[in-house]
Write a protein that holds these residues in place. Structure first.
Motif, mmCIF file in Angstrom:
data_model
loop_
_atom_site.group_PDB
_atom_site.id
_atom_site.type_symbol
_atom_site.label_atom_id
_atom_site.label_comp_id
_atom_site.label_asym_id
_atom_site.label_seq_id
_atom_site.Cartn_x
_atom_site.Cartn_y
_atom_site.Cartn_z
ATOM 1 N N GLU A 123 32.229 -49.780 43.758
ATOM 2 C CA GLU A 123 31.626 -49.593 42.450
ATOM 3 C C GLU A 123 31.761 -50.958 41.712
ATOM 4 O O GLU A 123 30.884 -51.251 41.006
ATOM 5 C CB GLU A 123 32.380 -48.481 41.711
ATOM 6 C CG GLU A 123 31.850 -47.019 42.349
ATOM 7 C CD GLU A 123 32.803 -45.925 41.783
ATOM 8 O OE1 GLU A 123 32.134 -44.647 41.617
ATOM 9 O OE2 GLU A 123 34.086 -45.899 41.501
ATOM 10 N N LYS A 124 32.995 -51.439 41.999
ATOM 11 C CA LYS A 124 33.317 -52.965 41.173
ATOM 12 C C LYS A 124 32.276 -53.677 41.550
ATOM 13 O O LYS A 124 31.704 -54.503 40.765
ATOM 14 C CB LYS A 124 34.575 -53.283 41.557
ATOM 15 C CG LYS A 124 35.689 -52.274 40.927
ATOM 16 C CD LYS A 124 37.286 -53.010 41.503
ATOM 17 C CE LYS A 124 38.177 -52.084 41.065
ATOM 18 N NZ LYS A 124 39.563 -52.351 41.321
ATOM 19 N N LEU A 160 24.342 -45.755 41.422
ATOM 20 C CA LEU A 160 24.222 -46.640 40.207
ATOM 21 C C LEU A 160 23.251 -47.713 40.322
ATOM 22 O O LEU A 160 22.849 -48.098 39.089
ATOM 23 C CB LEU A 160 25.609 -47.519 40.064
ATOM 24 C CG LEU A 160 27.040 -46.950 39.854
ATOM 25 C CD1 LEU A 160 28.034 -47.607 39.926
ATOM 26 C CD2 LEU A 160 26.777 -46.218 38.391
ATOM 27 N N ASP A 220 26.833 -49.144 45.572
ATOM 28 C CA ASP A 220 26.660 -47.820 45.108
ATOM 29 C C ASP A 220 25.120 -47.434 44.772
ATOM 30 O O ASP A 220 24.497 -48.175 43.950
ATOM 31 C CB ASP A 220 27.478 -47.378 44.018
ATOM 32 C CG ASP A 220 27.370 -45.915 43.561
ATOM 33 O OD1 ASP A 220 26.483 -45.232 43.134
ATOM 34 O OD2 ASP A 220 28.487 -45.171 43.865
ATOM 35 N N THR A 234 29.171 -53.245 42.678
ATOM 36 C CA THR A 234 27.905 -52.777 42.301
ATOM 37 C C THR A 234 27.861 -53.147 40.646
ATOM 38 O O THR A 234 26.829 -53.896 40.366
ATOM 39 C CB THR A 234 27.854 -51.369 42.337
ATOM 40 O OG1 THR A 234 27.855 -50.868 43.668
ATOM 41 C CG2 THR A 234 26.408 -50.961 41.771
ATOM 42 N N VAL A 235 28.872 -52.867 39.860
ATOM 43 C CA VAL A 235 28.662 -53.070 38.490
ATOM 44 C C VAL A 235 28.677 -54.744 38.307
ATOM 45 O O VAL A 235 27.760 -55.311 37.602
ATOM 46 C CB VAL A 235 30.112 -52.746 37.631
ATOM 47 C CG1 VAL A 235 30.123 -53.197 36.538
ATOM 48 C CG2 VAL A 235 30.061 -50.883 37.713
ATOM 49 N N MET A 272 25.921 -45.107 33.087
ATOM 50 C CA MET A 272 26.567 -45.721 34.406
ATOM 51 C C MET A 272 28.012 -45.641 34.476
ATOM 52 O O MET A 272 28.782 -45.394 35.408
ATOM 53 C CB MET A 272 26.161 -47.298 34.548
ATOM 54 C CG MET A 272 24.620 -47.247 34.697
ATOM 55 S SD MET A 272 23.944 -48.913 34.674
ATOM 56 C CE MET A 272 24.715 -49.826 36.042
ATOM 57 N N PHE A 273 28.509 -45.824 33.081
ATOM 58 C CA PHE A 273 30.158 -45.739 33.083
ATOM 59 C C PHE A 273 30.412 -44.443 33.355
ATOM 60 O O PHE A 273 31.565 -44.016 34.146
ATOM 61 C CB PHE A 273 30.588 -46.192 31.545
ATOM 62 C CG PHE A 273 31.824 -45.928 31.241
ATOM 63 C CD1 PHE A 273 32.799 -46.805 31.635
ATOM 64 C CD2 PHE A 273 32.570 -44.818 30.632
ATOM 65 C CE1 PHE A 273 34.297 -46.801 31.487
ATOM 66 C CE2 PHE A 273 33.743 -44.785 30.203
ATOM 67 C CZ PHE A 273 34.375 -45.613 30.748
ATOM 68 N N TYR A 333 38.063 -46.013 40.495
ATOM 69 C CA TYR A 333 37.162 -47.159 40.466
ATOM 70 C C TYR A 333 36.981 -48.091 41.688
ATOM 71 O O TYR A 333 37.835 -48.867 41.928
ATOM 72 C CB TYR A 333 37.486 -48.234 39.216
ATOM 73 C CG TYR A 333 36.420 -49.251 38.953
ATOM 74 C CD1 TYR A 333 35.177 -48.841 39.041
ATOM 75 C CD2 TYR A 333 36.811 -50.198 38.407
ATOM 76 C CE1 TYR A 333 34.082 -49.885 38.603
ATOM 77 C CE2 TYR A 333 35.877 -51.183 37.966
ATOM 78 C CZ TYR A 333 34.590 -51.017 38.051
ATOM 79 O OH TYR A 333 33.837 -51.981 37.776
ATOM 80 N N SER A 334 36.113 -47.439 42.681
ATOM 81 C CA SER A 334 36.242 -47.983 44.157
ATOM 82 C C SER A 334 35.779 -49.523 43.924
ATOM 83 O O SER A 334 35.104 -50.004 43.342
ATOM 84 C CB SER A 334 35.467 -47.100 44.846
ATOM 85 O OG SER A 334 34.092 -47.381 44.857
ATOM 86 N N VAL A 382 30.614 -43.874 37.112
ATOM 87 C CA VAL A 382 31.907 -44.564 37.624
ATOM 88 C C VAL A 382 33.236 -43.797 37.574
ATOM 89 O O VAL A 382 33.821 -43.792 38.465
ATOM 90 C CB VAL A 382 31.722 -46.092 37.199
ATOM 91 C CG1 VAL A 382 33.264 -46.435 37.457
ATOM 92 C CG2 VAL A 382 30.692 -47.059 37.507
ATOM 93 N N ILE A 383 33.279 -43.316 36.351
ATOM 94 C CA ILE A 383 34.754 -42.619 36.159
ATOM 95 C C ILE A 383 34.707 -41.386 36.377
ATOM 96 O O ILE A 383 35.703 -40.560 36.527
ATOM 97 C CB ILE A 383 35.090 -42.561 34.705
ATOM 98 C CG1 ILE A 383 34.085 -41.921 33.777
ATOM 99 C CG2 ILE A 383 35.214 -44.363 34.280
ATOM 100 C CD1 ILE A 383 34.687 -41.936 32.422
#
Length: 72
Positions: free
Chosen positions: A54-55, A16, A13, A57-58, A40-41, A50-51, A44-45
């Motif tokens: 995104e997972k 992010l 992402d 990326t985090v 950032m949180f 939570y794609s 994401v939400i």
């Protein structure tokens, strides 16, 4: 900036990623702060899902960037 960023053939992402990079550059210690982690949180939400991108990326950011203890 596009929605996605590629690093080593993996898709992340871009928003992010940019947020984390800016925060790291602006922090005197070069670490991501709790305030940035909260932003950032929220990013994401905001879409309600939570794609996988995104997972990924985090996970990448947690393992490859410096975070202060409260942020992590």
């Amino acid at each position: 900036m596009g929605y996605y960023k590629e690093v080593d053939g993996k898709t992340f992402d871009a928003d992010l990623f940019a947020l984390a990079e800016r925060a790291q550059k602006q922090d005197p210690d070069g670490r991501i702060s709790e305030q940035t982690a909260r932003k950032m949180f929220e990013a994401v939400i905001d879409g309600g899902v939570y794609s996988q991108v995104e997972k990924d990326t985090v996970d990448y950011l947690l393992n490859n960037m410096s975070w202060n203890a409260e942020a992590k």
